[in-house]
Design a protein around this motif. Sequence first.
Motif, PDB file in Angstrom:
ATOM      1  N   LEU A 247       0.826  -1.208   0.000  1.00 56.39           N
ATOM      2  CA  LEU A 247       0.000   0.000   0.000  1.00 56.39           C
ATOM      3  C   LEU A 247       0.862   1.261   0.000  1.00 56.39           C
ATOM      4  O   LEU A 247       0.665   2.167  -0.819  1.00 56.39           O
ATOM      5  CB  LEU A 247      -0.916  -0.007   1.228  1.00 56.39           C
ATOM      6  CG  LEU A 247      -1.775   1.232   1.457  1.00 56.39           C
ATOM      7  CD1 LEU A 247      -2.807   1.383   0.353  1.00 56.39           C
ATOM      8  CD2 LEU A 247      -2.464   1.160   2.814  1.00 56.39           C
ATOM      9  N   VAL A 248       1.857   1.307   0.893  1.00 59.29           N
ATOM     10  CA  VAL A 248       2.681   2.506   1.022  1.00 59.29           C
ATOM     11  C   VAL A 248       3.523   2.731  -0.232  1.00 59.29           C
ATOM     12  O   VAL A 248       3.773   3.873  -0.631  1.00 59.29           O
ATOM     13  CB  VAL A 248       3.566   2.414   2.278  1.00 59.29           C
ATOM     14  CG1 VAL A 248       4.488   3.630   2.386  1.00 59.29           C
ATOM     15  CG2 VAL A 248       2.699   2.322   3.524  1.00 59.29           C
ATOM     16  N   SER A 249       3.949   1.645  -0.880  1.00 57.62           N
ATOM     17  CA  SER A 249       4.770   1.795  -2.083  1.00 57.62           C
ATOM     18  C   SER A 249       4.036   2.550  -3.179  1.00 57.62           C
ATOM     19  O   SER A 249       4.659   3.201  -4.021  1.00 57.62           O
ATOM     20  CB  SER A 249       5.209   0.425  -2.603  1.00 57.62           C
ATOM     21  OG  SER A 249       4.128  -0.279  -3.197  1.00 57.62           O
ATOM     22  N   GLY A 250       2.704   2.473  -3.170  1.00 58.18           N
ATOM     23  CA  GLY A 250       1.912   3.149  -4.192  1.00 58.18           C
ATOM     24  C   GLY A 250       1.798   4.643  -3.993  1.00 58.18           C
ATOM     25  O   GLY A 250       1.200   5.335  -4.829  1.00 58.18           O
ATOM     26  N   LEU A 251       2.398   5.180  -2.931  1.00 62.68           N
ATOM     27  CA  LEU A 251       2.330   6.622  -2.670  1.00 62.68           C
ATOM     28  C   LEU A 251       3.475   7.392  -3.306  1.00 62.68           C
ATOM     29  O   LEU A 251       3.456   8.619  -3.328  1.00 62.68           O
ATOM     30  CB  LEU A 251       2.333   6.873  -1.154  1.00 62.68           C
ATOM     31  CG  LEU A 251       1.215   6.207  -0.353  1.00 62.68           C
ATOM     32  CD1 LEU A 251       1.373   6.512   1.136  1.00 62.68           C
ATOM     33  CD2 LEU A 251      -0.155   6.646  -0.845  1.00 62.68           C
TER      34      LEU A 251
ATOM     35  N   ILE B 263       9.789   1.210   5.627  1.00 60.87           N
ATOM     36  CA  ILE B 263      10.596   2.301   5.072  1.00 60.87           C
ATOM     37  C   ILE B 263      10.702   2.097   3.565  1.00 60.87           C
ATOM     38  O   ILE B 263      11.163   1.050   3.108  1.00 60.87           O
ATOM     39  CB  ILE B 263      12.003   2.332   5.693  1.00 60.87           C
ATOM     40  CG1 ILE B 263      11.913   2.476   7.221  1.00 60.87           C
ATOM     41  CG2 ILE B 263      12.832   3.461   5.083  1.00 60.87           C
ATOM     42  CD1 ILE B 263      13.236   2.253   7.925  1.00 60.87           C
ATOM     43  N   ILE B 264      10.254   3.084   2.824  1.00 61.21           N
ATOM     44  CA  ILE B 264      10.377   3.064   1.370  1.00 61.21           C
ATOM     45  C   ILE B 264      11.507   4.008   0.992  1.00 61.21           C
ATOM     46  O   ILE B 264      11.391   5.230   1.151  1.00 61.21           O
ATOM     47  CB  ILE B 264       9.077   3.511   0.669  1.00 61.21           C
ATOM     48  CG1 ILE B 264       7.865   2.729   1.190  1.00 61.21           C
ATOM     49  CG2 ILE B 264       9.229   3.392  -0.847  1.00 61.21           C
ATOM     50  CD1 ILE B 264       7.831   1.286   0.815  1.00 61.21           C
TER      51      ILE B 264
ATOM     52  N   ARG C 196      11.150   9.546  -0.030  1.00 63.09           N
ATOM     53  CA  ARG C 196      11.399   8.558   1.008  1.00 63.09           C
ATOM     54  C   ARG C 196      10.208   8.580   1.957  1.00 63.09           C
ATOM     55  O   ARG C 196       9.766   9.649   2.386  1.00 63.09           O
ATOM     56  CB  ARG C 196      12.679   8.867   1.777  1.00 63.09           C
ATOM     57  CG  ARG C 196      13.027   7.817   2.827  1.00 63.09           C
ATOM     58  CD  ARG C 196      14.248   8.223   3.636  1.00 63.09           C
ATOM     59  NE  ARG C 196      14.689   7.153   4.516  1.00 63.09           N
ATOM     60  CZ  ARG C 196      14.170   6.910   5.732  1.00 63.09           C
ATOM     61  NH1 ARG C 196      13.189   7.679   6.205  1.00 63.09           N
ATOM     62  NH2 ARG C 196      14.630   5.905   6.461  1.00 63.09           N
ATOM     63  N   ILE C 197       9.679   7.407   2.278  1.00 65.27           N
ATOM     64  CA  ILE C 197       8.490   7.313   3.127  1.00 65.27           C
ATOM     65  C   ILE C 197       8.789   6.372   4.278  1.00 65.27           C
ATOM     66  O   ILE C 197       9.348   5.288   4.079  1.00 65.27           O
ATOM     67  CB  ILE C 197       7.268   6.783   2.340  1.00 65.27           C
ATOM     68  CG1 ILE C 197       7.025   7.621   1.095  1.00 65.27           C
ATOM     69  CG2 ILE C 197       6.032   6.769   3.226  1.00 65.27           C
ATOM     70  CD1 ILE C 197       5.962   7.044   0.168  1.00 65.27           C
TER      71      ILE C 197
END
Length: 360
Positions: free
Chosen positions: A149-153, A294-295, A300-301
């Motif tokens: 999910l977070v990678s899609g941001l 952590i992306i 960087r997320i």
Amino acid sequence: MISTVVWGTGNIGRAAIRAVESHPALRLTGVLVHNPDKVGRDAGELGGVDYALGVAASDDIDGALAAAPDAVVYAASGDIRPDDAFADIVRALRAGAVVVTPALYALYDPRNAPAEVREPVLAAIAAGGGSLFVSGVDPGWGNDVLPALVSGLGSRVEVIRCQEIFDYSSYDQPDSVRYLVGMGQPMDYQPPMLAPSVPSMVWGGQIRLMARSLGVELEEIRETLDRRALDSAVATASMGEFEAGTQGAVRFEVQGIVEGEPRLVIEHVTRIHPACAPDWPSPADGGAGAHRVIIEGRPRIEVTVEATDEDGNRSAGGNATAVGRLVNAIDWLVAAEPGLYDALDIPLRPAVGKLGRTHT
């Protein structure tokens, strides 16, 4: 209402009883226990609910399954009794139940599970008409759907790192902590959970799920391991003393290699006391545990989840979120076709009907 049995009342089972009781589509109809001291006790007491649920714990497995429950939350341990846990789960599937569990590591990624695990499960599903969904307690969502999910941001993803950072002094499973993971053992002791290839066996499925969610080709899975000794003896409230010079902290990675580089990483940093390996990652607030995604990319997320339950316990909070993912999948699984499902099949379920809900 979906009749649901909770099988096991340890760390996971307690949370499962509460989750089933709180779910508006589920009805707790049975609780199975192994300890004879728990037989006959009310599920509310065993689950840490402050009111009686009117369901007495039983050790009668045949009777519970003969009642044809719609669903079974299998919460008994699979760490130290994997063959027994597997047999129990197959038995529940043959009875026609939808089964959700964290107990079978090999089925985090059922598409790549060994034939000796996958085929008996599929046969039991075909015979009984139930379904199976397995997700981890570390927690599984932190290593599969949350990073996806977070990678899609972002606009570019270079590395996805999923961390569990945990202080084992609050974990109510002494045998697992001391012998499976090796805390408090001499530094030449080989903890079974840290033996070569075992971390990949346990968490490799989640690496493969991440790769599939991103549509990338996984070349191989590698492991790294670091262990630290305690500089001085420490005492814990639940597990007693751990001597100086024995293992006090463990850090390992399970790495998914893409284009020759570790780009999908599941990292565990565990201690028996915060003083051990202070240079390793720690929860930002200094607490006993956190889960972090952590992306590395653009942007960087970093997302950190700190869950508490049972009077502020981080271990109980992590267990509760893992159980919530499983229990909240039950009504979807009951409505779906019988089958063997993984975390990418099961949609994230909003808390429909739960906002502000109290016992009535």
